[in-house]
Design an enzyme around this catalytic site. Sequence first.
Site, PDB file in Angstrom:
ATOM      1  N   CYS A 148      56.223  97.935  86.857  1.00  0.00           N
ATOM      2  CA  CYS A 148      55.036  98.801  86.921  1.00  0.00           C
ATOM      3  C   CYS A 148      55.410 100.276  86.757  1.00  0.00           C
ATOM      4  O   CYS A 148      56.247 100.798  87.483  1.00  0.00           O
ATOM      5  CB  CYS A 148      54.352  98.591  88.261  1.00  0.00           C
TER       6      CYS A 148
ATOM      7  N   THR B 150      44.518  96.572  90.739  1.00  0.00           N
ATOM      8  CA  THR B 150      45.608  96.239  91.650  1.00  0.00           C
ATOM      9  C   THR B 150      45.561  97.067  92.939  1.00  0.00           C
ATOM     10  O   THR B 150      45.721  96.524  94.031  1.00  0.00           O
ATOM     11  CB  THR B 150      46.942  96.534  90.938  1.00  0.00           C
TER      12      THR B 150
ATOM     13  N   PHE C 175      55.774  94.675  92.177  1.00  0.00           N
ATOM     14  CA  PHE C 175      55.579  95.584  91.054  1.00  0.00           C
ATOM     15  C   PHE C 175      56.348  95.144  89.815  1.00  0.00           C
ATOM     16  O   PHE C 175      56.548  95.927  88.897  1.00  0.00           O
ATOM     17  CB  PHE C 175      56.019  97.007  91.450  1.00  0.00           C
TER      18      PHE C 175
HETATM   19  C1  HEM Z   1      49.374  98.179  94.025  1.00  0.00           C
HETATM   20  C2  HEM Z   1      49.193  98.532  92.800  1.00  0.00           C
HETATM   21  C3  HEM Z   1      49.889  97.937  91.617  1.00  0.00           C
HETATM   22  C4  HEM Z   1      50.546  96.755  91.483  1.00  0.00           C
HETATM   23  C5  HEM Z   1      50.747  95.663  92.555  1.00  0.00           C
HETATM   24  C6  HEM Z   1      51.029  96.674  90.144  1.00  0.00           C
HETATM   25  C7  HEM Z   1      51.769  95.610  89.636  1.00  0.00           C
HETATM   26  C8  HEM Z   1      52.301  95.604  88.351  1.00  0.00           C
HETATM   27  C9  HEM Z   1      53.166  94.557  87.879  1.00  0.00           C
HETATM   28  C10 HEM Z   1      53.591  93.322  88.645  1.00  0.00           C
HETATM   29  C11 HEM Z   1      53.501  94.874  86.609  1.00  0.00           C
HETATM   30  C12 HEM Z   1      54.416  94.058  85.693  1.00  0.00           C
HETATM   31  C13 HEM Z   1      53.612  93.043  84.960  1.00  0.00           C
HETATM   32  C14 HEM Z   1      54.448  92.086  84.151  1.00  0.00           C
HETATM   33  O1  HEM Z   1      55.645  91.874  84.446  1.00  0.00           O
HETATM   34  O2  HEM Z   1      53.880  91.489  83.253  1.00  0.00           O
HETATM   35  C15 HEM Z   1      52.837  96.117  86.290  1.00  0.00           C
HETATM   36  C16 HEM Z   1      52.952  96.735  85.092  1.00  0.00           C
HETATM   37  C17 HEM Z   1      52.238  97.888  84.776  1.00  0.00           C
HETATM   38  N1  HEM Z   1      51.477  98.635  85.634  1.00  0.00           N
HETATM   39 FE1  HEM Z   1      51.152  98.304  87.562  1.00  0.00          FE
HETATM   40  N2  HEM Z   1      50.647  97.793  89.462  1.00  0.00           N
HETATM   41  C18 HEM Z   1      49.953  98.595  90.342  1.00  0.00           C
HETATM   42  C19 HEM Z   1      49.397  99.813  90.079  1.00  0.00           C
HETATM   43  C20 HEM Z   1      49.417 100.441  88.848  1.00  0.00           C
HETATM   44  C21 HEM Z   1      48.843 101.713  88.572  1.00  0.00           C
HETATM   45  C22 HEM Z   1      48.153 102.584  89.602  1.00  0.00           C
HETATM   46  C23 HEM Z   1      49.059 101.951  87.254  1.00  0.00           C
HETATM   47  C24 HEM Z   1      48.669 103.136  86.440  1.00  0.00           C
HETATM   48  C25 HEM Z   1      48.207 104.209  86.880  1.00  0.00           C
HETATM   49  C26 HEM Z   1      49.760 100.823  86.713  1.00  0.00           C
HETATM   50  C27 HEM Z   1      50.148 100.681  85.390  1.00  0.00           C
HETATM   51  C28 HEM Z   1      50.949  99.684  84.927  1.00  0.00           C
HETATM   52  C29 HEM Z   1      51.404  99.610  83.557  1.00  0.00           C
HETATM   53  C30 HEM Z   1      51.067 100.567  82.440  1.00  0.00           C
HETATM   54  C31 HEM Z   1      52.217  98.491  83.454  1.00  0.00           C
HETATM   55  C32 HEM Z   1      52.943  97.977  82.236  1.00  0.00           C
HETATM   56  C33 HEM Z   1      54.312  98.580  82.183  1.00  0.00           C
HETATM   57  C34 HEM Z   1      55.096  98.120  80.975  1.00  0.00           C
HETATM   58  O3  HEM Z   1      55.105  96.925  80.664  1.00  0.00           O
HETATM   59  O4  HEM Z   1      55.697  98.980  80.383  1.00  0.00           O
HETATM   60  N3  HEM Z   1      49.972  99.927  87.711  1.00  0.00           N
HETATM   61  N4  HEM Z   1      52.131  96.537  87.381  1.00  0.00           N
END
Ligand code: HEM
Length: 1420
Positions: A760, A625, A753
């Site tokens: 996220c 991402t 996010f």
């Molecule tokens: C621009 C960068 C990023 C974007 C646009 C992004 C976007 C997202 C989105 C939209 C979700 C929700 C997904 C859903 O509803 O199914 C999510 C969940 C998550 N993201 Fe990110 N993310 C980014 C960067 C990161 C980074 C850098 C990490 C870790 C170092 C990360 C770890 C996670 C994790 C672990 C989840 C799951 C959270 C949960 O369900 O408890 N993301 N992300």
Amino acid sequence: MAPSATESTAHADGRVGRRIENYTAFWQKDISKEAEQDTGNRLDNYADVVNGYYDGATSLYEYGWGTSFHFSRYYKGESFYQALARHEHYLAFKMNLKPGMRVLDVGCGIGGPAREIAQFADVQIVGLNNNDYQVGRARQLTKKAGLEKQITYTVGDFMKLAEQFGENSFDAVYAIEATVHAPSWEGVYGEIMKVLKPGGVFGVYEWCMTDKWDPSIPSHKEVAHEIEIGNGIPEMRHLHKARQAFVNVGLEIEHEEDLADRPDPIPWYYPLEGDIGKAQTLWDMFTVWRMSSSGKFVTHHGLWFIEKLGMVPKGTWEVGETLKIAGDALVKSGREKYDPTHDRDQKTTRTTTATKTMTTPIPSPPALPFLGHIATLDRDIPQKTFDLLADQYGEIYQLNLITRQSILLASYEMQNELSNEKRFEKAVVGALEQVRNGMGDGLFTAYPGEENWGIAHRLLMPAFSTAKVRDMFGDMTDIASQMLTKWERFGPRHVIDPSEDFTRLAFDTITLCAMSYRLNTFYSENTHPFVQAMADFLAESGRRANRPPIMNTIMRGSNAKYEEDMQTMNALVLELIEERRKHPTEKQDLLNIMLNGVDQKTGQRLSDQSIRQNLLTFLVAGHETTSGLLTFTLYYLCKHPEAMRKLREEVDEVLGDQPLQLDDIGKLKYAAACLREALRLSPPATIRVVRSLEDTTIGGGKYAIQKGAVLAMLTAKCQMDPKVWGEDAREFKPERMYGENFEKLPPNAWQPFGYGMRACIGRPFAWQEAHIALASVIQKFDIVMHDPSYTLELKQTMTIKPKGFYIHAIPRNRSPSPVPVSLSSSLVDAPHMPHSRESSSEGADAHAGPKQKLYVVYGSNTGTSQTFAQRIASDAPSHGFKATLGILDSIVEHMPTDGPLVVVTASFEGEPADNAAHFFEWMQNTKGREMENVKFAVFGCGNRDWVRTYQKVPKIIDAVLEERGGKRLHERGEGDAQAAEFFQVFDEWEAQLWKTLAGEYGIAVAEQKSAASGIKMKTVDPGTSRAAVLRQPDAELGRVVENRLLTSPNAPEKRHIEFKLPESMTYRAGDYLSILPHNPARDVHRVISRFSLSPEQQIVLSSEGPTSLPVDKPISIFSLLSGYVEITQPATTRDLRDLLAVECSDATKTVLEDLSASYAEKVTTRRLSILDILEDHPDIQLPFGTFLEMLPPMRVRQYSISSSPLHDPTQPSLTVSVVEAPALSGRKDPFLGVASTFLASLRPGDMVQLAVRGSSAAFHPPEDVSIPMIMFAAGSGLSPMRGFLQERAAQKKAGRDVAKSTLFFGCRSPAEDFLYGDSDLKEWQELGIVDVRPAFSRCPEKSEGCKYVQDRAWQDRALVRGAYDHHNARLFTCGSGKMALGVKKVLTQMIKESRDCSDEEAATLFEKAIQGRYATDIFE
Ligand code: HEM
Ligand SMILES: Cc1cc2nc3c(=O)[nH]c(=O)nc-3n(C[C@H](O)[C@H](O)[C@H](O)COP(=O)(O)OP(=O)(O)OC[C@H]3O[C@@H](n4cnc5c(N)ncnc54)[C@H](O)[C@@H]3O)c2cc1C
Ligand SMILES: Cc1cc2nc3c(=O)[nH]c(=O)nc-3n(C[C@H](O)[C@H](O)[C@H](O)COP(=O)(O)O)c2cc1C
């Protein structure tokens, strides 16, 4: 004790034993004792309740009311029975019943309405009733009326209609005051929905309580209770529940009204009042009397008496008593609503609605049997299909993806509504569910409620807090500096794939920050095996989700690779864990927290498997991402010079030349805005999927959603909703995300996010990392696109990223000199084109030659300015200069001062060419003496058809260079591309330039360049052996699918040509296709004959100076002439001079001199080419190499795409006018246009070099489909309009409310060239999306006397004005410059007429009126 289902003793007439007797026992006599269980019991035994009631009530009804058991409205003087009949007719009318329809009457009573409607509408009716007595009576009466052939009756249950009649069996269904008896409205309406044919109509008069009725108020409850008991109704319900029930079962409400709400002088309940004074006719007096106190007295006692005699079943008298209660209650509540002095909304008894229904309310595209919509998805980028369907269907549509039914949503309103964790929770389905194969119940892929999610969430959330992330600053900058060092080391000519390097950056950052482990991917050539394995794993997970499950089991090869990828990913994770276990540290990083942390709530630790799966999760979620975000941001910045400049200014102000500090991040407000805006337009996580926790509706009750339904929000589409972001929602404008603008956004409008507790976890991490990377890159480098004309293409694994986007990073601390980066090739890496023309200019260094430096820079889209610049550069050595050639963007902030600067540049709609945009933005924003010591000369290429912006860019550049301290060496030159003397004008300007430069730099004026210098030629193959495979079809080429003639044989030829686009190329309606053509074979052969060459002869060209010819590789003469040079351009005076310099007869010399002397008349006007002259004078001894050098390089031609991607995103079409006419030179063979002749000759299967070019933002159909378009087009100018209309047709067919547009179209006659007149245009007229107003120049009598488009527009000016004034219409013109001018005149005239003003005022008003609402595209 509550009664239960009744046993039966059937009477001969159909009435059943103790049903009547039992009826009243279903209610508590004392309303205060009524409990929920009583209602429940009635609902369970609704059949007995209703039957009991009707067994008892039917005769009473017939006696008191007649054979139609319902209420109605009354007009003054209208008799009671007439009113009942009219009321029935009204329903039939509203339902649009047509003779012969098969209609079901649900709860038909004794058939009064059925008989009336059958006769009124001439339909076939099946009456359904669960009361045998009533059915028997209905049959008797129908036979008596002689209608038994038209109406039949069935005893049955309206809760089992489909079982009784089968699905799709009726054209229409109606129910008159019957369905209120159903245990649930959903139940009965659902059955009705099933038996209706698709598109069928359901009409109903329903009894409801108004929504202000409040059952918790005892008096309200009492009224309802009395109505219930008096009418055999299990429960009275609210109006909104009826409405909801329609929606829930999938019916669409077409018409709804509360008939009790009409201001009738005689109320609907008057017959119940027993007020004889209100009776309308003499006969009605008897009816009314029966309900009066004396009438009731007689009935009451009479009934008791006949029941005792056994003439009516036992219980009838008591039912009669309840009828009285009901009547009183209805009157009471009706009066309260009716009496205007009363609180109208307090309560009412009944509302009547007429409702028409359609099929599925959530639209769904056509699907294949078994495969559903799977096969329609783009194989590599399913997102593309989802987005296109959203363009077509609007805010909501439904797909059957075999393993799941998905409802796709594409508006802000939907995204906002679904951001509610009480109603919706994250759904792990589709690709995400497949990702569980590798990541199990890790944070990202855990199902809601999984225990491990809770443990990991509680343990790890704190590790990602903003405070903790700040501690990671050092590690993050460490990795960023590795990337900057690499870019610096490789230098400005190196082509960088930013997506690849940002992936390295994000990957190294997450492993270092979270696991204290250095992967050092910047030190290796290849990407880390994990990255490839992960990309493949995610892509395959996506594919698995979109394949029928059976396929997944049999695809052994894919499965083995899938397993292998998972092993590769696991290997790294296990290595990281192993490493840490061997070398424990104190650092509280993510890995230590996972290994040692104990969840406070459960006291549990993460299992080894959970640690592995969560580590994998972070590696995947943490880098795909972020790298996508950074790549998209750079792309948008490259495309938007103003934003890039503002960002650079901010970075310079905050950082200066110092390394970025942690506290600087908060100050980088514009950087934050750019990142946010990139996340809005291209969110890397493209879809957020939730599941409904309840049966509900969304969209303000519009769409029914069942519990468990899967809803997928298309984040980008929701974040581009014009209702929130305006009509320019698709444009990159960081300002809307800047400072308080961002804070003022409506809730959930920006959601890249995710949302809620499953949002996220890595957001602060990604945010800090992205700021560091972006600011450091901008501080250190000028970023220039490798191909300035690149437009966004996507690649998708689970997230999306730009595909094929390459850049050059030019250090900002370089020495002041243009950096020759990429060639602004008009086509993406056209294989025939040499790639580094500029570098060959540097080859000149190797030879002892002139020392005085000269810088030639250009801004060019279609190649003319580039050709001119190149010509100056290649002529330079012979004039004593050493030239460096580059694009204008390569001298931003680095104006050369050690030699003259020559600028050759064009304008496009008043804007600079793609490769001059950053320069133009930068220089216009300089404020001081930045150009001091710059000596310059500017030549502009333009076209006078763009009246207001003719030469705009060169003029500004020339002026600003001087304003900022530069010295103009030579007057600005102006070439008009549509004028025949275009090349000539340039030649003259160039000749003067050399003279000026010679004077300025003290260089002796050079001898006329020998015509034989320059290109050298060596034959490597005499042409006897044909190279077997010269041109392999390139996978990136577009393939011709169809090429058909649109015109009659005697009319100028116009063709419809369709291409299959190379994969991943996308387009929008209104865009162009750039075509790189071949010369007509006839003209190639003319050259070959003139120089006595063999077409198969192989040669190798070499050149001392820059050239656009293919050098240093073997090529056949035919390919060279066919693909690289323009053969038929008019000769310039310089060409004539060159010809005079070679050997020829005296007679020829005289002719050549004469041509030079009368150049305009004898060359330009006749468009006499060098080839024409050489053919006429075989004695001119011109070497072939010199001839080649004199010819301009082959230009691409642009064609408006004449289709819409909503029709087929992979297959655009062109509508091409073929240029073939008697040659102006007077030669006997006709003149053949290069590209149009090439296109006309193509056959299905041929491969063509093409590229999609975005048109200006204004030249697309308005996003809001309710905005009409007024289009003016002639000939092939119809192209973009056809695309617009095809788009609107697709949207209309998808069920959207599309405004009707108007097309003014000019051509010769209906029979000759009325393009698409009897196919698409006809169909779209019938569909109601366009009104076509032709103007036939050769038979104006067939177009209301109008010859040209302008004439027709003037005649129909009321229509144009109306659409403009009242419907916010957008105007489009496409075709020749002449026509565009004509349309403009007419539009100005319209203003003059309506405002009664002067020509000047009208012209000013016109300019004002068209702001943002009028777009033109001029072809020539
Ligand atoms: C621009 C960068 C990023 C974007 C646009 C992004 C976007 C997202 C989105 C939209 C979700 C929700 C997904 C859903 O509803 O199914 C999510 C969940 C998550 N993201 Fe990110 N993310 C980014 C960067 C990161 C980074 C850098 C990490 C870790 C170092 C990360 C770890 C996670 C994790 C672990 C989840 C799951 C959270 C949960 O369900 O408890 N993301 N992300
Ligand atoms: C934005 C844009 C969109 C366009 N969209 C379309 C489209 O949808 N459909 C379409 O058909 N075209 C379209 N065009 C025009 C198209 O790009 C080409 O210009 C057109 O097809 C002619 O190209 P050609 O190579 O066939 O002719 P060329 O070889 O380029 O020849 C054209 C030149 O020859 C000259 N010429 C014409 N007749 C004669 C003659 N009898 N003797 C000597 N010289 C002559 C003309 O003055 C012109 O200068 C568009 C142009 C632009 C700029
Ligand atoms: C879509 C389009 C818009 C144009 N707009 C302008 C304009 O605003 N002003 C102008 O002088 N010329 C305009 N022109 C003409 C070009 O500047 C001219 O054709 C020039 O020769 C192109 O140069 P190039 O081949 O180096 O890109 C336009 C051409 C096209 C195709």
